[in-house]
Structures are given as C-alpha cells and as structure tokens.
Enzyme design. Structure first.
Site, PDB file in Angstrom:
ATOM      1  N   SER A 151       0.946  -1.063   0.215  1.00 21.52           N
ATOM      2  CA  SER A 151       0.171   0.018   0.275  1.00 21.52           C
ATOM      3  C   SER A 151       1.023   1.613  -0.114  1.00 21.52           C
ATOM      4  O   SER A 151       0.129   1.714  -0.635  1.00 21.52           O
ATOM      5  CB  SER A 151      -1.270  -0.054   1.211  1.00 21.52           C
ATOM      6  OG  SER A 151      -0.365  -0.388   2.645  1.00 21.52           O
ATOM      7  N   HIS A 162       1.258   1.600  -3.490  1.00 17.07           N
ATOM      8  CA  HIS A 162       0.389   2.655  -4.417  1.00 17.07           C
ATOM      9  C   HIS A 162       0.292   3.540  -3.652  1.00 17.07           C
ATOM     10  O   HIS A 162      -0.595   4.896  -4.517  1.00 17.07           O
ATOM     11  CB  HIS A 162      -0.338   1.441  -4.212  1.00 17.07           C
ATOM     12  CG  HIS A 162      -0.650   0.238  -4.328  1.00 17.07           C
ATOM     13  ND1 HIS A 162      -0.946  -0.136  -5.679  1.00 17.07           N
ATOM     14  CD2 HIS A 162      -0.863  -0.531  -3.915  1.00 17.07           C
ATOM     15  CE1 HIS A 162      -1.020  -1.235  -6.004  1.00 17.07           C
ATOM     16  NE2 HIS A 162      -0.900  -1.553  -5.062  1.00 17.07           N
TER      17      HIS A 162
HETATM   18 ZN   LIG Z   1       0.463  -2.547   5.285  1.00 21.60          ZN
END
Ligand SMILES: [Zn+2]
Ligand SMILES: [Zn+2]
Length: 333
Positions: free
Chosen positions: A40, A43
């Site tokens: 994440s 991202h």
């Molecule tokens: Zn994580």
C-alpha cells in the site's frame, strides 16, 4: 530528526530534517528501529487509484518496531524504554464490529502511516493503545514483519474449518501471499503458491525454503480443479476469475487482495458448485499476538524474506520493491 518524506510529486522522496513530534497525554513517542515498506505504500507513492486520500507530503510507514522514548502521561510510565511493535490501526472499541471482536472492520477506524505520518523516520508518535510489547526472543528487524503476517493469519483464520491435509492454493507471491501460504502450512494444509514466471527468481522460489509447493501461472491448466480452499492474494482480475474454476465443488475462495480493475466472477459456477466466497481485511489484536508467536518460532527462515536499507536509501528500497527485486524491504532509520 531525519525523515523519509514522500513529496507532492509522484514517486518522489526526500530526506528531510523534521522536528521530533510533540505528543499528547494518550500518546507515546517511538524511536523507530525498523519499518517495512508495504504494497500500500507503493500504491500511495505512485498516486494509484484508490489512494487519493493519502495526504502529500507525508511520512509513510505502518509496519514498524521501536523503543518507547517518551510517554504522554504518568499512566503509561511502565512503557518507557520498552521495545514495542506497532499496530497501525486505531479502533474505537465502541462500535458493533469492535464489540464483536472484529475491530479490523471498525466503523470509526483510523490509523497511522497512510492518513497521518508514520514510521519512516527516526521518531513517530502513536496512541498508547497501538503498542504491543515485543518479546526479547524476537529480534526487532523480524518484528517489523508482524503487521503483514497478522493480515495473513487473519485471512487463514477466516476459514473456521479444519485445515489439516486440505489442498490450499494461494494466488500471488507478494509478502501477503507468501505469509498466507506459510500460515496455512502451519495449520497443516497441503499448500501450493502460484505466481508469474517473472516472479520466480526473487519471490516465488522463496516458498521452497518453507516446503511450500509452487506453480507458475502461465503453465497452469485451469481445469485442474483439485483445491479445497483458494486464497486470492494477487489482485489480478483474471486470477480471481480463474480461482472459481480451480476449486472443488463445495470449495471456498477467500479474497485478500484489492483490485484496480473490475472483477467478473462466474456466478453460475459459484451457485451450481456451492462455492463460498469470503473476504478478509486487515487484522485484529488477536491476529497480531498470533503473528508474534509465529515469527518468534520461525525466526531464521523469516530472515530470507526481507532486505534492510538505511533511511537514506529509502528511495532505492521503494524502487526495488516496485521492480519486485526484493520481497520485503525494511528501512532502518
Ligand atoms: Zn501493510
Ligand atoms: Zn469500532
């Protein structure tokens, strides 16, 4: 303090000298020892769809271990100088989900590292309720793997049934896929993990060190439907669709990944074969405790999964994670 700051510009990082955060009564100041880079974070760094909520600039990082350097109130004095593991989520403990032990889907969840500054710096502030004491036998670098492992343990726990001897396929060999395979194997399942041909060298082949079977997606015959359970950790819409075809009748798919594209599932196959589709998101405090136990008993193998970078090399760490040259980069401030 030194901090790795993600700037307003896509994929740009800068080392900055920041003030050490001020803490309020319910907070702790953590001297960060190790902080993992998560999918994440990649991202967020590349301004991917679905991550618009991430403020810029920001200090990323939600997978970290450290030492309590300062406490906000007398009440937390016993935590001072303790080595701890951070739980990035802050749960309300009052909503229906929290009261039912499902704080991972708390209605009022907040957290650090994506919405507010996190652990990719020399210091970070957290709420007192966000720390777990680190056992002495667990080294601080390996402790930085607790959060991603807890997510995998949660996913495996979503299937309440007995796992012993069951045929399990994990699709996707990023760290969550790898940990899900390890956690299912620990529960006695016969586990296969799949990845793409290009994943073999730096990621998929690592599964063999854990005695987990591997398969290469490009070589698979989708008619090979022998699996009781499939964990979808790849985030590929094609893989998600294939999963349904590869389950036995009465099988179960657990969706762990998030998708950038629309996913179409063959509903008639799902109905006619009574296939169950479950989802799994984040982890609970209980999963964190289980993760600490698994890491402590499998320390040596875990070392094969990550590589340590200095904070100054943070940009290179992100680059290597993105090009999938390393399964889990961990920063050492
Ligand atoms: Zn994580
Ligand atoms: Zn709640």
């Amino acid at each position: 303090m030194k901090a790795l700051v993600k700037t307003e510009v896509k994929d740009e990082f800068r080392i900055e000298n920041r003030d050490i955060p001020n803490i309020s009564a319910d907070e702790l100041l953590i001297k960060v020892e190790y902080c993992g880079i998560c999918g994440s974070d990649l991202h967020a760094a590349s301004h991917a769809k679905g991550y618009e909520f991430v403020p810029k600039p920001i200090i990323l990082g939600h997978e970290f271990s450290g030492i309590v350097a300062k406490v906000g109130s007398e009440e937390n004095k016993s935590l001072l100088n303790q080595r701890v593991i951070i739980m990035p989520g802050v749960f309300c403990d009052e909503c229906e989900q929290c009261r039912n032990g499902r704080e991972n889907i708390c209605s009022n969840i907040t957290g650090i590292g994506l919405r507010t500054d996190g652990g990719m710096a020399e210091y970070a502030k957290v709420k007192a309720q966000q720390v777990l004491l680190k056992p002495d036998e667990l080294p601080s670098d390996i402790a930085a793997l607790t959060e991603p492992l807890s997510v995998a343990i949660h996913a495996v726990g979503r299937i309440g049934d007995e796992m012993l001897g069951k045929k399990v396929l994990v699709q996707g060999c990023g760290i969550i896929g790898m940990f899900t395979a390890i956690a299912a194997k620990n529960r006695g399942a016969d586990v296969t993990i799949s990845g793409l041909q290009r994943d073999w060298e730096h990621r998929l082949s690592l599964a063999e060190k854990f005695d987990i079977n591997t398969e290469i997606f490009e070589n698979v015959d989708v008619r090979d439907n022998r699996f009781d359970y499939i964990y979808e950790c790849s985030g590929s819409s094609i893989a998600a669709e294939n999963a349904i075809k590869r389950l036995k009748k009465g099988g179960m798919m657990v969706v762990v990944a998030l998708y950038e594209q629309k996913v179409e599932l063959p509903m008639n196959v799902i109905v006619r074969s009574e296939i169950n589709v479950l989802s799994s998101y984040g982890s609970t405090r209980k999963d964190f405790h289980s993760a600490i136990d698994v890491l402590t008993t499998n320390k040596e193998q875990m070392r094969k999964l990550f590589r340590i970078y200095s904070l100054n090399d943070g940009h290179a760490a992100f680059r290597d994670a993105k090009s999938q040259k390393v399964l889990k980069p961990i920063l050492k401030p």
